[in-house]
Design an enzyme around this catalytic site. Sequence first.
Site: not given
Length: 348
Positions: A140, A165, A169
């Site tokens: 992302s 989150y 990643k």
Amino acid sequence: MKILLTGGAGFIGSHTAVELLSSGFEVVVVDNYSNADVSVNDRIIQAAKWQIKNFGEKPKTDNDVLPITFYYGDCRDGVFMDSIFREQEIDAVIHFAGLKAVGESVEKPLEYYDNNIGSTLVLLNVMKDHNIKKLIFSSSATVYSADNQMPLDENSQTGNCTNPYGWTKYMIEQILQGVATADKEWSIVLLRYFNPVGAHASGLIGEEPNGIPNNLMPYICRVAAKKLPKLNVFGNDYPTKDGTGVRDYIHVVDLAKGHVAALSYLYRHNGAEAINLGTGQGYSVLDMLNAFEKVNNVKVSYEITARRAGDVAVVYANPSKAKKELLWEAEMGLEDMVRDAWGYMVKK
Ligand code: NAD
Ligand code: UD1
């Protein structure tokens, strides 16, 4: 060629499954349906048939059986994952499975680290056991630090993530870099998505966030459908043309096609390579809202409210590496994105 899609029943995975099927690949989906409905399985098949009928080289009848298999289970279950690799002759894997709600990750960090990192470690070990070393990972733009100059290219600063989150990643990217450094047979692409929106033109598959959406486009759709009263526009005092936040929105079908392009790249490259998937074009919140109203001829009530904590003014990609290495670039524009997002909302 047979491609395993972890999280293949989700928003991006389902669109990628359709693109793969209509490009002649065999597809295996594994999903625990924690953020998808099992009805999507049939809708993927219907959407692929719709696409092949309308745009495919060989028209097919409704009775043609498409080469797709669905497994219901969790990627953290090593025995289950191993059984899939025994049953299916997988050539490459696209790893979409993961939890993705930023706010929820702040409240439930352990669930996010366990699910996102745990599933990746199990997958990598099973792939290694079966000597399958071609992998595309759903990363992302959130891995980029907030203080970069725009546009973001793959050498922009990463890290300093603001939520668990984002850290998952970032950490998975580090793990994959380490795997590719230790064993030169691995070919890995880390696709850094910008803001995926829209839906399949058939209206059969699209984005279905649980509860009240956090992201802009699904929120606009729900306001237009009168399921939510109004959109809160988070701040109009940013240094942008109209004061609202600017992002690089990309049609999910363009994004899905980027995965098909990345699969070919896996066969002409070794190591782990990060590649942006964005359009390079930024639109403001009001651009999105106005386009949505105009193209779909619907009203979207809104109110300007305070900035959302953690938001930055402007984020957009430099997409030139994808063009050079993957021979891919986004083709659809703002009108396609808002039309197809609404098309799915009214059809479902
Ligand atoms: P999604 O939630 O629609 O899809 C993820 C799928 O993975 C869901 O179907 C879910 O049921 C499944 N899943 C989750 N954990 C699993 C597990 N342990 N085992 C098996 N299945 C599991 O999300 P999406 O928007 O399609 O995103 C796909 C990937 O892309 C995610 O990794 C996400 O973090 C990443 N990503 C998404 C965006 C975005 O805005 N949508 C942006 C950047 C990156
Ligand atoms: C979000 C995620 C990010 C993820 C990205 C792509 C957060 C904090 N960040 O970022 O990790 O990589 O999606 O999926 O969730 N907006 C409103 N009102 C709303 C919703 C959004 O005004 O109700 C504005 C935001 O302030 C922003 C823009 O719309 O300017 C886009 O927001 P959103 O869709 O949440 O995406 P990102 O903020 O880019």
